[in-house]
Design an enzyme around this catalytic site. Sequence first.
Site, PDB file in Angstrom:
ATOM      1  N   HIS A 116      16.727  28.315  29.988  1.00  0.00           N
ATOM      2  CA  HIS A 116      15.791  28.157  29.227  1.00  0.00           C
ATOM      3  C   HIS A 116      16.162  27.593  27.907  1.00  0.00           C
ATOM      4  O   HIS A 116      15.532  26.864  27.424  1.00  0.00           O
ATOM      5  CB  HIS A 116      15.036  29.457  29.076  1.00  0.00           C
ATOM      6  N   GLU A 117      17.019  28.269  27.149  1.00  0.00           N
ATOM      7  CA  GLU A 117      17.512  27.940  25.716  1.00  0.00           C
ATOM      8  C   GLU A 117      18.116  26.797  25.729  1.00  0.00           C
ATOM      9  O   GLU A 117      17.964  26.154  24.677  1.00  0.00           O
ATOM     10  CB  GLU A 117      18.243  29.212  25.133  1.00  0.00           C
TER      11      GLU A 117
ATOM     12  N   HIS B 199      15.504  24.067  25.467  1.00  0.00           N
ATOM     13  CA  HIS B 199      15.252  23.685  24.177  1.00  0.00           C
ATOM     14  C   HIS B 199      16.262  22.920  23.435  1.00  0.00           C
ATOM     15  O   HIS B 199      15.898  21.836  22.371  1.00  0.00           O
ATOM     16  CB  HIS B 199      15.001  25.136  23.506  1.00  0.00           C
TER      17      HIS B 199
ATOM     18  N   HIS C 128      16.283  19.297  24.124  1.00  0.00           N
ATOM     19  CA  HIS C 128      15.172  18.828  23.470  1.00  0.00           C
ATOM     20  C   HIS C 128      15.567  18.230  21.973  1.00  0.00           C
ATOM     21  O   HIS C 128      15.056  17.187  21.436  1.00  0.00           O
ATOM     22  CB  HIS C 128      13.749  19.800  23.702  1.00  0.00           C
TER      23      HIS C 128
END
Length: 654
Positions: A445-446, A449, A452
Amino acid sequence: MDRPLPFQEFPNMPLRELADTVRAEVSRIRGRLSDLLAQKSPRYETLVSPLNDLLQELHLDFTALSHLNSVKNDEESKKNYSDVLPIVTEFYSDLGQNEELYEAYTQIYEREKSALSQPRKKVLEDGILHFKLGGVGLPEDKKKRLQEIQLSLSDLDNRFSQNLLDATNEYELKVESEDDVREIPESDKELYRNSDGTYTFTLQYPSYISYMTYGSNREKRKDLYKAYVTRAPQNGNLIEEILALRDEEAKLLGYSDYAEYSLATKVAESPRKVLDFLEDLGKKSKPFAEREFRELSEFADTLGINDLQAFDMAYVSEKLKKRLFDFDEEETRPYLEKSRVVHGAFSFFRKLFGFDFERVETAVWDPKVEVYSLKVGSEIVARVYLDLEARKGKQGGAWMNHWATRNRLSEGIVLPSAFVVCNFPPSKEDSPSLLKHGDVVTFFHEMGHTLHHICAKVEEPPVSGINGVEWDAVEFPSQFLENFAYEPEVLRFFAVHYKTDREMPVSLVEKLKATKNFLAGLGVVRQLEFGIFDMRIHSGKHSEEEVQKILDEVRKEVGVLRLPAYNKFQNGFSHIFSGGYAAGYYSYKWAELLAADAFFSFLDKGIFDPGLAENYKREILEKGGSENAMALFRKFLGREPEPKALLKLYDLTV
């Protein structure tokens, strides 16, 4: 000039000096702004770009200071961060209310918009909106009041977070009886065993969840749970103050309430649309959650627990999972050693996107922090800092904090960098950090980010990477990537036994995937409770008692688990009271719809479909916040998102 500039090194200086540097930069920018505004006919190149460059310099040092306050919290970090925070807050408040700057942005936009690139157009459009939200055009007395509110909110947010961190660090549960830890995995017992043979469990999440999941003594589970959900009771008063100030801020700016104000910078059209989305999802999910809770309660009876309580949920759920799937999560942990997970994930990213990660030695804030260069071919394009293990003085949870943002200066290109922070079980000399699969999902998940932000090709910092991305779309890349952590093709990259080097058995991989949506209905309604509560309390100002009443009503409406009256979850809800998600927590579910649709597109074509991966890189990762998130999604898949994808993701369909 396309020559990349050297990366900024993490500052190795006393915190007092770092705080002084931030103060000096604020003063310098104030002086330079006067010079920039003195131009007779400012242009993007002569006003907006230089100002953004100056703001990036301030961001680098202030982010380092605030980051240290989160990951290495002590009296010195508290003091220096708290002293500088109002100065920085006041500076940005002044900037947002600067009529001259607003006029200059407006004139530049009208004069140059036909010739501006899309990123620069978006910088100006976002900037003009933020000026309006900052109070441009208000009478001086209202401007002054707005600034006072913003300063107060900044202080309250910091106090809320610090109270929670202090409460988490202060509590310890001593366990003396070996019988009370008999079901806890040996790897965890090793972490929490004291030299005298007793055990200490804390409210730091790896320790807390270990006892809540495997602790044999029900009374001790209750004690630990009660300590966790009653942390920082003084935050109840802070919530009341925060809500009152947010409501006043919204009304000063012409919005009916803070929820409406918050959505001005998001994709969702109105608070009612958001609530309709969440409430409809709740109606569709609740029957599944009710059925799951009945099954859980019936199983609890067989364990001698005939009144299933909140502090039993993790313990009973783990046992039911083992019964239904012949699956014990502890079996997977030897196959999920932290370093192997990290390097295996990097290998997966290489095959999917063509990225390489190369370890580098550079200044860090803790010896266990690791730093990597992101490479595309032979070219270094970004840097990532990984701080993954729990320790005292470190804020709980997991997050990505962007540090440098891609930017073009006259002397070369500034490359992006980011911090990835998690709280995985700490390693010791004689025992590695063995992860739960949920930790692996968190890391993916991290990293979603992170990619991105650091894969940006846009060279306008306010819309590069995660900057400028609408808040209710910012979770899309993170939630998209975490879904891959369950796929057998992806697990092969890192699920290897840390002692034997054997791959995780196929039977165990299949069980892991089969359990992905175990009790998914209960998980979904829990998240919906948080999102609906967040929107409703931001419909006005509410007393501490009214906040509790709203939460109780939402729990009754959406939830199925009876929670004890002493549960004060709201006092620890840092996402919305100190983390930027105010009237925006719904975005996890809103963005998850996009993430689910994108994920199934990859599954349908094959995970490693080069065309789809290239589209995702080009339209989502590289463009960041330079265009509307929904427009980028449509470019990525060539269509609107499919609403059914979210329920399909959780198997909540009939």
